[in-house]
Design a protein around this motif. Structure first.
Motif, PDB file in Angstrom:
ATOM      1  N   GLN A 148      35.963  30.011  41.234  1.00  0.00           N
ATOM      2  CA  GLN A 148      36.144  29.783  39.805  1.00  0.00           C
ATOM      3  C   GLN A 148      36.381  31.096  39.052  1.00  0.00           C
ATOM      4  OE1 GLN A 148      32.688  27.136  38.811  1.00  0.00           O
ATOM      5  NE2 GLN A 148      34.346  25.745  38.253  1.00  0.00           N
ATOM      6  N   VAL A 149      35.696  32.133  39.426  1.00  0.00           N
ATOM      7  CA  VAL A 149      35.901  33.438  38.788  1.00  0.00           C
ATOM      8  C   VAL A 149      37.337  33.911  39.022  1.00  0.00           C
ATOM      9  CG1 VAL A 149      35.273  35.885  38.868  1.00  0.00           C
ATOM     10  CG2 VAL A 149      33.485  34.136  38.823  1.00  0.00           C
ATOM     11  N   ILE A 150      37.868  33.663  40.214  1.00  0.00           N
ATOM     12  CA  ILE A 150      39.259  34.028  40.512  1.00  0.00           C
ATOM     13  C   ILE A 150      40.212  33.252  39.612  1.00  0.00           C
ATOM     14  CG2 ILE A 150      41.078  33.875  42.256  1.00  0.00           C
ATOM     15  CD1 ILE A 150      38.910  34.477  44.370  1.00  0.00           C
ATOM     16  N   TYR A 151      39.964  31.959  39.466  1.00  0.00           N
ATOM     17  CA  TYR A 151      40.808  31.144  38.587  1.00  0.00           C
ATOM     18  C   TYR A 151      40.777  31.671  37.157  1.00  0.00           C
ATOM     19  CZ  TYR A 151      42.496  27.130  41.330  1.00  0.00           C
ATOM     20  OH  TYR A 151      43.191  26.322  42.193  1.00  0.00           O
ATOM     21  N   TYR A 152      39.568  31.930  36.652  1.00  0.00           N
ATOM     22  CA  TYR A 152      39.431  32.372  35.262  1.00  0.00           C
ATOM     23  C   TYR A 152      40.070  33.732  35.024  1.00  0.00           C
ATOM     24  CZ  TYR A 152      35.982  28.618  34.811  1.00  0.00           C
ATOM     25  OH  TYR A 152      35.359  27.400  34.800  1.00  0.00           O
ATOM     26  N   THR A 153      39.819  34.678  35.916  1.00  0.00           N
ATOM     27  CA  THR A 153      40.251  36.059  35.675  1.00  0.00           C
ATOM     28  C   THR A 153      41.712  36.317  36.050  1.00  0.00           C
ATOM     29  OG1 THR A 153      39.379  36.710  37.850  1.00  0.00           O
ATOM     30  CG2 THR A 153      37.925  36.979  35.940  1.00  0.00           C
ATOM     31  N   LEU A 154      42.213  35.612  37.064  1.00  0.00           N
ATOM     32  CA  LEU A 154      43.570  35.883  37.527  1.00  0.00           C
ATOM     33  C   LEU A 154      44.610  34.881  37.039  1.00  0.00           C
ATOM     34  CD1 LEU A 154      42.970  37.011  41.238  1.00  0.00           C
ATOM     35  CD2 LEU A 154      43.071  38.401  39.158  1.00  0.00           C
ATOM     36  N   ILE A 155      44.175  33.675  36.685  1.00  0.00           N
ATOM     37  CA  ILE A 155      45.139  32.646  36.284  1.00  0.00           C
ATOM     38  C   ILE A 155      44.980  32.286  34.806  1.00  0.00           C
ATOM     39  CG2 ILE A 155      45.984  30.303  36.691  1.00  0.00           C
ATOM     40  CD1 ILE A 155      45.142  30.584  39.599  1.00  0.00           C
TER      41      ILE A 155
END
Length: 368
Positions: A16-23
């Motif tokens: 989820q952190v990847i989704y929020y920060t990168l997308i």
């Protein structure tokens, strides 16, 4: 087993952190791009089925648009109320209104895509801008703002269709939260080169793109999806743009009962299974991770298993989510719902799970 739950929770939070920060941050922190207004002729297309009262209320906001050359194609899709009379009244006083009166035929009974196809064929301009009969552009510059993003490469423009704010209504906040989250997703995925949907309340594309794809023929038997399935089929990273200037929004009348909203969302969600496989995987991962985040965190808190680390991860995820969603909510003028974000998210994923199960049991109804 507890170790498995614990490490699964860590993995879920990481995804989820990847989704929020990168997308999602790609849209959240994107600056508004100033584009030069265009002057080419535009066809605004509105399909109405039993929308007499809404047309009386909202059509003037389209008629009064500040744009040099546009027509309004009003499609009466076999209405049983006074929709056709209302359309004819407006046409008698405005010479840029074209009427398309659609009658039910056996092969396409109740199919909005059939009615829209007739309206598109009847339009005389190459640039098409779509909205619904229960929608109101928030400014007189709506056409100008949306069409400014067309160029020699861009054939599709994705806009934002908001819902009217109703005070002291939890359902209204839930509807607007779901609309905000959906917009964050399709705007963000467009910015990373993976456009996958748009909303018919505020969507533009060229007639050339429509006919090159043979219109809605690839999903004509799917009664929903005249907007998102068409975009899913046609949109690429090179031919699609987004428009999120405040004057480009439309605002719709929201449902006022959970039953009516539940029925509406059943129709909308039923189209997702027809998306391209990569889109289905990415969207399923978002939903699954959100669901598991709340389930696993609840279990781990209940048994106080490594609760300090679980709490830290829980707060990190919420803070990042508040930060990213908050920036998007400010852009889209939905600030008031951010304060209830965790509550709204839990309600939304619960409703979506219920809708998914219901759709497995029985098919939803379509287009009024």
């Amino acid at each position: 087993m507890l170790d498995v739950i614990y490490y699964a929770f860590i993995a879920i939070v990481s995804i989820q952190v990847i989704y929020y920060t990168l997308i999602f941050s790609r849209f959240s922190f994107l600056k508004t791009q100033n584009t030069a207004p265009k002057t080419f002729p535009v066809s605004v297309i509105i399909c109405a089925k039993n929308e007499a009262e809404n047309l009386k209320q909202f059509l003037p906001s389209v008629i009064n648009q500040n744009y040099p050359d546009f027509e309004i194609v009003l499609i009466n899709d076999a209405s049983k109320d006074d929709t056709l009379d209302v359309i004819e009244h407006f046409a008698n006083t405005n010479n840029n209104i074209k009427i398309v009166n659609v009658k039910n035929v056996e092969a396409f009974w109740g199919n909005k895509k059939y009615a829209l196809t007739l309206g598109i064929k009847a339009s005389k301009h190459d640039y098409l801008l779509f909205t619904d009969a229960d929608c109101k552009p928030v400014s007189n510059n709506w056409i100008q703002e949306m069409t400014a993003h067309f160029n020699e490469n861009t054939q599709i423009v994705l806009g934002y269709g908001a819902y009217k704010r109703i005070k002291k209504s939890f359902l209204n906040k839930l509807i607007r939260f779901e609309t905000l989250i959906t917009a964050i997703q399709y705007f963000s995925f467009e910015k990373i080169g993976i456009p996958y949907m748009g909303v018919g309340r505020n969507l533009a594309y060229t007639k050339a793109a429509f006919f090159k794809a043979n219109g809605f023929i690839n999903h004509i038997k799917v009664r929903s999806g005249d907007d998102d399935l068409f975009v899913n089929q046609v949109a690429t990273k090179k031919n699609t743009a987004i428009c999120f200037t405040k004057e480009s929004f439309t605002k719709s009348v929201p449902k006022t009962s959970f039953k009516a909203w539940f029925k509406q969302k059943r129709r909308h969600i039923s189209t997702a299974k027809h998306y391209k496989i990569i889109h289905k995987i990415l969207l399923a991962l978002i939903y699954t991770c959100t669901l598991l985040f709340w389930v696993l965190s609840t279990v781990l808190f209940a048994i106080t298993y490594n609760w300090q680390i679980v709490l830290a991860l829980f707060l990190i995820r919420l803070i990042i989510m508040y930060f990213v969603y908050g920036a998007s909510a400010k852009k889209l003028l939905e600030n008031d719902i951010i304060f209830l974000l965790p509550v709204l998210e839990v309600f939304l994923i619960t409703m979506q799970l219920t809708i998914f199960i219901n759709n497995l049991i029985s098919k939803p109804n379509h287009w009024k």
